[in-house]
Write a protein that holds these residues in place. Structure first.
Motif, PDB file in Angstrom:
ATOM      1  N   PRO B  58       0.822  -1.216   0.000  1.00  0.00           N
ATOM      2  CA  PRO B  58       0.000   0.000   0.000  1.00  0.00           C
ATOM      3  C   PRO B  58       0.856   1.266   0.000  1.00  0.00           C
ATOM      4  N   GLY B  59       0.354   2.324  -0.624  1.00  0.00           N
ATOM      5  CA  GLY B  59       1.067   3.593  -0.691  1.00  0.00           C
ATOM      6  C   GLY B  59       0.449   4.618   0.242  1.00  0.00           C
ATOM      7  N   PRO B  60       0.951   5.839   0.195  1.00  0.00           N
ATOM      8  CA  PRO B  60       0.490   6.876   1.119  1.00  0.00           C
ATOM      9  C   PRO B  60      -1.014   7.154   1.024  1.00  0.00           C
ATOM     10  N   ARG B  61      -1.552   7.145  -0.186  1.00  0.00           N
ATOM     11  CA  ARG B  61      -2.970   7.502  -0.317  1.00  0.00           C
ATOM     12  C   ARG B  61      -3.889   6.479   0.331  1.00  0.00           C
ATOM     13  N   GLU B  62      -3.463   5.208   0.311  1.00  0.00           N
ATOM     14  CA  GLU B  62      -4.291   4.200   0.976  1.00  0.00           C
ATOM     15  C   GLU B  62      -4.136   4.259   2.495  1.00  0.00           C
ATOM     16  N   LEU B  63      -2.980   4.731   2.962  1.00  0.00           N
ATOM     17  CA  LEU B  63      -2.648   4.548   4.382  1.00  0.00           C
ATOM     18  C   LEU B  63      -2.873   5.803   5.234  1.00  0.00           C
ATOM     19  N   PHE B  64      -2.547   6.987   4.677  1.00  0.00           N
ATOM     20  CA  PHE B  64      -2.570   8.191   5.514  1.00  0.00           C
ATOM     21  C   PHE B  64      -3.972   8.793   5.549  1.00  0.00           C
ATOM     22  N   GLY B 202       3.087  15.835   1.602  1.00  0.00           N
ATOM     23  CA  GLY B 202       3.763  15.317   0.421  1.00  0.00           C
ATOM     24  C   GLY B 202       3.125  14.038  -0.085  1.00  0.00           C
ATOM     25  N   GLY B 203       2.606  13.218   0.824  1.00  0.00           N
ATOM     26  CA  GLY B 203       2.009  11.952   0.410  1.00  0.00           C
ATOM     27  C   GLY B 203       0.575  12.083  -0.066  1.00  0.00           C
ATOM     28  N   LEU B 204      -0.138  13.067   0.460  1.00  0.00           N
ATOM     29  CA  LEU B 204      -1.575  13.163   0.164  1.00  0.00           C
ATOM     30  C   LEU B 204      -1.905  14.219  -0.881  1.00  0.00           C
ATOM     31  N   ALA B 205      -0.974  15.156  -1.134  1.00  0.00           N
ATOM     32  CA  ALA B 205      -1.289  16.249  -2.067  1.00  0.00           C
ATOM     33  C   ALA B 205      -1.575  15.700  -3.464  1.00  0.00           C
TER      34      ALA B 205
END
Lengths: 103, 205, 703
Positions: B58-64, B202-205
């Protein structure tokens, strides 16, 4: 004693101002991520600038680092740390991405 | 206008010997913080170079999630403010009551922050976001929890200072200890600016 | 039963004992390897047992605890650092000797030790020489000398100083334990993953390395902070930064490097530990890890580290050239600026340690140029030192022998460094013995000769008698000859293409030069033996060699203004100075042996603290538990570390007072002694007539 009270009030205000500036530099950022106001690369640039500004705000208002009227070592130390961190951090990013691009 | 002798709040000459020793002790602690700052800087750089190594995980969009991170940011910012008030209380009031109250508020805010952060990690782990999953997650868990551990350590230090007040009252050592703890407290807020900017925005933008 | 065993001892079994290598040996070489390992372990155990026996027999536990282990006096801590360094030097030299022997016998696949054992030897040799010989030696010298040179009573944080020593010693103890409960890492002193990852080496070796290096790294960071704050805040009245003795300048720059260069090491070893203990993918070769980042992080530390090592030696040489030429240092400002340039540039060249890793040619070129730039400030220093000697009253005392040898040999090493700084040449030399020859060429004449020169120079200040010069010369010349014979052949072997870290080879062309190198190793062992004999002889003849007046070399800096050995309180009153070479100015004006201008006052000195030794024992226990998976021990060690630190915060009674009357009595006795002690000219410097009372060089020349 009014001197002391005035100084106290000044110091409280310093923290309050710092807090206010920090809020101004944080809340809009989160809002623009949440509501997708601006495109990604612009937002990342703005985030970077806001982060640097906010770090300066914290140094100025919470840690009382000033350009004048203090022992010089503290400012020199911060500047040297910034230099070393820049060399190490940007150097790491440069070297590793350069390696990755050649794989 | 009085000159500042060291970073952070200065006690001022009417605190006598505590103000003198503070110059050396706070400067020493400040140097230590700068050394610590290099550790965080390198972990952030490492996170940046590893953030693409998802390894199929999983990447930032799935996790944060943005909402808890925003609340955590506000908690730390508020606790910086309240810690400042605790120090001002210590500087201007011989009786420690005011300082103790503000200190307790700061500790409470910091502990809620830590609790929310742990909750974030548990949520992430539920979605498969464990450090063993990928290089990206390894570098995330090397960076963000280290900040959380620092905050926890700062809270333990604050309790130790409260213990010292209980035994010795507001003596010189407690005062210089509070000044140094203040440096750590504000420093951790600065580190968090880096973390929420690089990792979360940085991960969600 | 086995459950209970693993609960208590983790993964530690009898197989960890080196004697098992003898039992399981299947051929002669393995048998020899086992015997070598067992003998080394036996020596370590016997040494430790003898120490315990001697401490008990002579009832020294109390005095050692009170006067040394819990002491926070910077002078005693400095001496303990140097004792640690010399002990570790003995072990690492023995390992070097075994490795040289192996490379002679390894022609055609024979040998004294197994490949595995050889790999452990070069790993411990490098780790010890850098972290547990060089670092403690220079930290010890700075500790002893720097506060005296700036006219301070102690360092800024005396208890933290003792804690730094504790952490460094804990790492050293861990390395000594690894001799008995094997194996140590086989990954070299740099511990590169993925070779040191759990997938390739699940054993305790890399964990020993990780924790030993991490503990000493924490100790070093704390030392750096302590020295920087001391130099910034505790200089005596009138001593501006640009008036400090050059050794203080190099100490300052080294300390700044310690503060900023050790964090990358902590990050590298910490992340490697996360990989090994929790299955992270920081440096693994699967799972999205990036092993190249370890090389990057390690050398972000590693390159500034070599300047941490060399700068204090440059400081020592500056004092030596100035003292033994009876001249003020030539080009002081240039030397200071050069030191600062080296310190800053050292952060910008780390990539030259991995030119061959695969980054683009332009990136390599930039770091190659940056590397060559460091040669400029270093060259400036060499000229300044030579010009300091020019038309001076030069005496070839033992420290000067080391210093002159340094000038020549270090320049040769610098030239081979310029070759390596060229990326295209580095592609050819990389990982050959040419590289090994180069860095030994920098570190032995540079660092080690400097430390030995400093040891000889300041020994009388610490103990009140000079070191016997005859054995000193023998040691110095054997060191020089031994170095030349041991390492110049390695340049040749590098050109012949012999890779480093090779236990066995099948190329007869390499054989002859390995024999020459072994001869060099024998000479170096002889040099070390001479140092030991020198120490024994000097202690035996200490009455004749005594220099109670404290200034045996007609020196120029403040540490020589006080008796030898230096009193606990350093100075009867904090000195007030003007200009450089503060003590030389005082002597020339005849102000050196006077009562303080505004009388004697009570002196407040820091009280002893057990925090250092407690943290040493508990952090050793924690690390040992982590290495062998004895989780209860690791947790116990961590809890004790933590509790001791918190409890220390509750301590209030941290100082004791030395009465003004006591200081007065001691200082007046010293001044009275001066009246009955003859001053001697420089020609008698190395004789027993030297009582540490010098005719200043300026007066001597006039008469």
């Amino acid at each position: 004693m009014t001197d002391k009270a005035a100084e106290k009030r000044k110091e409280q205000l310093s923290y309050a101002f710092g807090f206010g500036y920090a809020l101004l530099l944080t809340v809009p950022l989160f809002a623009s991520v949440a509501f997708d106001w601006i495109d990604r690369s612009t937002l990342l640039w703005i985030t970077g600038i806001a982060a640097i500004l906010q770090i300066v705000v914290h140094f100025r208002f919470f840690l009382h680092i000033r350009l004048k009227g203090q022992t010089k070592e503290d400012l020199q130390l911060i500047l040297f740390t910034t230099l070393v961190m820049g060399v190490m951090g940007l150097g790491t990013i440069w070297v590793i991405f350069n390696l990755m691009s050649r794989m | 206008m009085s000159t500042t002798r060291h970073p952070g709040l200065n006690l001022g000459p009417h605190h006598g010997k505590a103000d003198d020793t503070a110059e050396v002790e706070v400067f020493g602690f400040w140097v230590f913080m700068m050394s610590d700052a290099i550790i965080f800087g390198l972990l952030m750089a490492t996170y940046v170079v590893m953030s693409g190594n998802l390894n199929g995980g999983p990447g930032p969009r799935e996790l944060f999630e943005l909402r808890p991170v925003f609340i955590e940011t506000m908690l730390l910012l508020f606790s910086s403010l309240t810690f400042g008030f605790a120090q001002i209380g210590m500087k201007y009031h011989p009786h420690p009551a005011r300082m103790i109250i503000w200190l307790l508020v700061s500790i409470a805010l910091a502990l809620i922050f830590v609790g929310m952060e742990v909750n974030d990690f548990i949520t992430m782990a539920g979605k498969g976001g464990v450090p063993q999953a990928s290089g990206f997650l390894s570098s995330f868990y090397a960076l963000v929890p280290l900040h959380g551990i620092h905050v926890t350590a700062a809270c333990i230090w604050a309790f130790a200072i409260l213990g010292q007040i209980a035994v010795y009252g507001l003596d010189d050592e407690v005062k210089t200890g509070m000044l140094r703890l203040g440096i750590l407290w504000h420093f951790l807020d600065i580190v968090w600016i880096g973390i929420f900017s690089i990792v979360y925005i940085g991960g969600l933008a | 039963m086995s459950d209970l065993w693993s609960l208590i001892f983790g993964r530690l079994t009898l197989d960890a004992l080196p004697v098992m290598e003898i039992i399981h040996a299947t051929n002669g070489r393995e048998l020899a390897s086992g015997i070598v390992g067992t003998a080394a372990a036996g020596l370590a155990v016997l040494g430790a047992l003898y120490l315990l026996y001697a401490l008990t027999k002579y009832r020294l536990w109390g005095p050692v605890w009170r006067n040394w282990l819990t002491s926070v006096d910077h002078k005693k801590i400095g001496i303990m650092y140097i004792v640690l360094a010399l002990v570790m030097l003995a072990r690492a030299l023995a390992e070097a000797f075994v490795m040289r022997t192996q490379q002679v016998l390894g022609d055609g696949g024979g040998g004294l030790v197994s490949n595995e054992h050889f790999a452990q030897l070069f790993s411990t040799h490098g780790t010890i020489m850098i972290f547990f010989m060089a670092m403690p030696f220079l930290t010890g010298l700075i500790n002893y000398v720097m506060p005296l040179q700036i006219g301070a009573r102690d360092v800024a944080f005396p208890t933290m100083n003792s804690v730094s020593l504790g952490f460094t010693a804990a790492g050293a103890v861990l390395l000594m334990i690894s001799l008995v409960l094997q194996p140590f890492s086989t990954g070299g002193w740099t511990g590169y993953p993925p070779f040191t990852e759990a997938a390739f080496n699940p054993g305790p070796g890399p964990d020993y390395w990780i924790w030993a290096v991490t503990l000493s790294g924490i100790g070093t960071t704390l030392s750096g902070i302590n020295f920087v704050v001391t130099i910034y805040k505790f200089r005596c009245d009138g001593m501006k930064l640009m008036d400090m003795p050059l050794f203080c300048w190099t100490s300052l720059c080294t300390s700044i490097l310690m503060i900023f260069a050790l964090p990358p090491l902590t990050v590298a070893t910490g992340l490697l530990a996360l990989d090994r203990y929790f299955g992270f993918h920081m440096f693994t070769n699967g799972g999205g890890g990036n092993m190249m980042n370890f090389a990057n992080l390690f050398w972000l530390f590693g390159h500034p580290e070599v300047y941490i090592l060399i700068l204090p030696a440059f400081g020592v040489y500056s004092e030596v050239f100035s003292t033994f030429s009876s001249k003020t240092l030539y080009g002081y400002t240039a030397l200071v600026i050069a030191t600062m340039c080296i310190a800053v540039l050292s952060f910008t060249v780390w990539v030259h340690h991995f030119f061959t890793m695969g980054q683009s040619a332009n990136l390599n070129a930039i770091f190659g140029i940056a590397t060559m730039l460091i040669g400029i400030p270093t060259g400036v220093k060499i000229y300044d030192w030579m010009l300091t000697m020019y038309r001076g009253r030069v005496r070839m005392a033992v420290p000067m022998v080391y210093a002159v040898a340094f000038l020549i040999l270090f320049t040769i090493g610098g030239l081979s460094g310029i070759l390596l700084a060229n990326p295209s040449l580095d592609y050819v030399m990389h990982n050959t013995l040419f590289l090994v020859a180069h860095f030994h060429n920098m570190l032995i004449p540079g660092l080690l000769f400097g430390m030995l020169a400093g040891y000889t120079l300041w020994f009388p200040k610490a103990f009140g008698f000079i070191l016997d010069p005859k054995w000193g010369y023998r040691a110095a010349y054997l060191w020089i000859a031994g170095f030349v014979f041991a390492f110049f052949p390695l340049y040749g072997l590098g050109f012949l293409g012999m890779p480093r870290r090779m236990a066995e080879y099948f190329n007869g062309a390499w054989f002859p030069l390995t024999i020459v190198a072994l001869l060099g190793a024998v000479l170096i062992i002889a040099a070390f033996a001479c140092l030991c004999i020198q120490l024994y002889v000097s202690i035996r003849d200490r009455e004749a060699l005594a220099v109670p007046m404290g200034d045996p070399w007609d020196s120029r800096t403040l540490e020589w203004a006080v008796p030898a050995p230096a009193p606990e309180w350093n100075f009867p009153a904090t000195p007030e100075v003007e200009g450089r070479d503060a003590f030389a100015t005082l002597k020339e004006g005849g102000y050196d042996l006077r009562a303080p201008d505004d009388g004697y006052h009570d002196i407040e000195m820091p009280r002893n603290s057990a925090l250092g030794p407690v943290l040493m024992v508990s952090s050793t226990a924690m690390a040992f538990g982590l290495v062998w998976y004895m989780w209860w021990l690791a947790a116990l060690g961590a809890v004790v570390c933590f509790a001791a630190t918190v409890a220390y915060g509750f301590r209030r009674d941290t100082h004791h007072i030395i009465k003004a009357a006591d200081v007065k009595a001691e200082w007046e006795a010293f001044c009275a002694l001066a009246d009955t002690t003859p001053r001697i000219p420089r020609s008698l410097e190395q004789t027993t007539q030297n009582m540490g009372h010098a005719i200043p060089a300026s007066e001597e020349i006039i008469s």
